[in-house]
Write an enzyme that holds these catalytic residues in place. Structure first.
Site, PDB file in Angstrom:
ATOM      1  N   ARG A   1      73.185 108.150  27.328  1.00 53.86           N
ATOM      2  CA  ARG A   1      73.548 107.454  26.081  1.00 53.86           C
ATOM      3  C   ARG A   1      72.349 107.427  25.130  1.00 53.86           C
ATOM      4  NH1 ARG A   1      76.128 103.968  29.907  1.00 53.86           N
ATOM      5  NH2 ARG A   1      74.562 102.308  29.750  1.00 53.86           N
TER       6      ARG A   1
ATOM      7  N   LYS B   1      79.089  94.347  12.040  1.00 56.47           N
ATOM      8  CA  LYS B   1      80.474  94.827  11.972  1.00 56.47           C
ATOM      9  C   LYS B   1      81.361  94.045  12.921  1.00 56.47           C
ATOM     10  CE  LYS B   1      82.747  98.171  14.238  1.00 56.47           C
ATOM     11  NZ  LYS B   1      83.087  99.480  14.798  1.00 56.47           N
TER      12      LYS B   1
ATOM     13  N   GLU C   1      86.300  94.743   8.952  1.00 58.14           N
ATOM     14  CA  GLU C   1      87.096  95.930   9.302  1.00 58.14           C
ATOM     15  C   GLU C   1      88.458  95.545   9.877  1.00 58.14           C
ATOM     16  OE1 GLU C   1      85.325  98.482  12.286  1.00 58.14           O
ATOM     17  OE2 GLU C   1      86.894  99.994  12.058  1.00 58.14           O
TER      18      GLU C   1
ATOM     19  N   LYS D   1      85.556  97.754   5.390  1.00 49.46           N
ATOM     20  CA  LYS D   1      85.747  99.007   6.145  1.00 49.46           C
ATOM     21  C   LYS D   1      87.223  99.133   6.511  1.00 49.46           C
ATOM     22  CE  LYS D   1      84.196 101.511  10.236  1.00 49.46           C
ATOM     23  NZ  LYS D   1      83.013 101.904  11.000  1.00 49.46           N
TER      24      LYS D   1
HETATM   25  P1  13P Z   1      85.844 106.079  13.740  1.00 45.78           P
HETATM   26  O1  13P Z   1      85.327 106.637  12.428  1.00 45.78           O
HETATM   27  O2  13P Z   1      85.660 107.020  14.902  1.00 45.78           O
HETATM   28  O3  13P Z   1      87.221 105.516  13.608  1.00 45.78           O
HETATM   29  O4  13P Z   1      84.885 104.879  14.108  1.00 45.78           O
HETATM   30  C1  13P Z   1      84.511 104.003  13.130  1.00 45.78           C
HETATM   31  C2  13P Z   1      84.401 102.651  13.679  1.00 45.78           C
HETATM   32  O5  13P Z   1      83.358 102.049  13.650  1.00 45.78           O
HETATM   33  C3  13P Z   1      85.626 102.021  14.223  1.00 45.78           C
HETATM   34  O6  13P Z   1      85.389 100.676  14.481  1.00 45.78           O
END
Ligand code: 13P
Length: 348
Positions: free
Chosen positions: A46, A137, A184, A226
């Site tokens: 990782r 986030k 998001e 987002k």
């Molecule tokens: P993806 O662009 O692969 O959807 O991932 C973005 C992300 O942070 C989802 O929480």
């Protein structure tokens, strides 16, 4: 709350030509990505994978404004001992942190989920700030039920409200800690639903989100949204054109997102690499909106690099070339200057 400082960070996160690298996959999710290239999910693998990304130039300097990290990653160092946070800062990008603790079934609402992680969040944010995070986030997951389902359709109003209430609590705590919240609410694109249904659900989700942010005292100048793009479910037989995706996404955003929000950074959500770039580019070509529109991609920025790397040190340069290319293409899309011809041209 120092709103001026928060706004400065948010504006930098969506600077034209740049966007966000979502490298915050949980240990389980990164395990799935590594399994796709037959690589074991060890801490060392990782680290090697993410170190390769964070050392990629000129992508990191020119096209990545911020990197979302996972709890393990924000504490990790490169092989030579340089903390990842420092690598990212030295490339002129802002370190960020995923602070939600994933989803669990929402009691009383079959088929819906709620995001966990509010308990102890104030203390965790204070620690992440000390570690260098300046944005965070939190992802809420919204699943659209099958079009044939009439009883117990999802999402329900209550399900959206519960998830957006949590996003509001999270965002207020972030701003108190001097951290810009990325909010998001992801409407998943895996189902059979039409683009019209995605349009309707995305509008409801964003409407309810901004009501919660307002009611909970969140300053919009210090927030980044987002969202998903308005697309049809992957299993829907009728797929919209890029023009329709752009037109519907811009309309939903204009109908729900106040102009005080500095920027919108889309998730890729399972779109193909070029598709995610093309759709963002189309929106920026159309223009005429008050916020910056850019990317906060995970898969659409990393996938080609992952397949080039295959977990082998000898493929390091090929992986960096692939990441450089996708970062440059998305950088162009963030200013509406991308084309399929440029994308098909291999970088010098
Ligand atoms: P993806 O662009 O692969 O959807 O991932 C973005 C992300 O942070 C989802 O929480």
């Amino acid at each position: 709350m120092d709103l001026e400082a928060l706004n400065k960070i948010a504006v930098k996160m969506v600077e034209p030509g740049t966007g966000i690298l979502a490298a915050d996959e949980s240990t389980g999710t990164i395990g799935k990505r590594l399994a796709s290239i037959d690589t074991e999910n060890t801490e060392e693998n990782r680290r090697d994978w993410r170190e390769m990304l964070f050392r990629t130039q000129p992508a990191m300097n020119d096209h990545i404004s911020g990197v979302i990290l996972f709890d393990e990653t924000i504490r990790q160092s490169a092989k030579d001992g340089t903390p990842f946070v420092k690598l990212i800062q030295d490339a002129g990008a802002i370190p960020g942190i995923k602070v939600d603790k994933g989803i669990t079934p929402l009691a009383g609402r079959p088929g819906e989920t709620i995001t966990q992680g509010l308990d102890g969040l104030r203390e965790r944010l204070a620690e992440y700030y000390e570690l260098g995070a300046r944005f965070a986030k939190w992802r809420a997951v919204i699943e659209i039920s099958h079009p044939d389902q009439y009883v117990g359709m999802t999402p329900s109003r209550g399900g959206l409200k519960a998830n957006n209430h949590a996003l509001g609590r999270y965002a207020a705590l972030c701003q108190e800690a001097g951290i810009v919240p990325i909010v998001e609410p992801e409407v998943l694109m895996g189902g059979h639903h039409s683009v019209e249904r995605c349009h309707e659900v995305t509008e409801k989700a964003l409407n309810s989100l901004f009501t919660e942010l307002y009611e909970q005292g969140v300053a919009l100048e210090g927030v980044i949204l987002k969202p998903n793009m308005v697309v049809a479910g992957k299993k829907c037989a009728v797929q919209p054109s890029r023009e329709e995706i752009a037109e519907r996404t811009i309309k939903v955003l204009k109908d729900t997102v106040p102009s005080a929000v500095p920027g919108v950074a889309f998730l890729s959500g399972g779109q193909e690499n070029e598709e995610a770039t093309r759709n963002l580019d189309m929106m920026n070509k159309v223009g005429g909106f008050p916020w910056k529109l850019t990317y906060s991609y995970g898969r659409a920025l990393q996938q080609s690099a992952l397949f080039a790397w295959k977990g082998q040190a000898e493929n390091y340069d090929a992986a960096q070339a692939a990441f450089n290319h996708r970062a440059r293409m998305n950088g162009l899309a963030s200013i509406g200057a991308w084309s399929a011809e440029i994308d098909d041209t291999v970088d010098a």
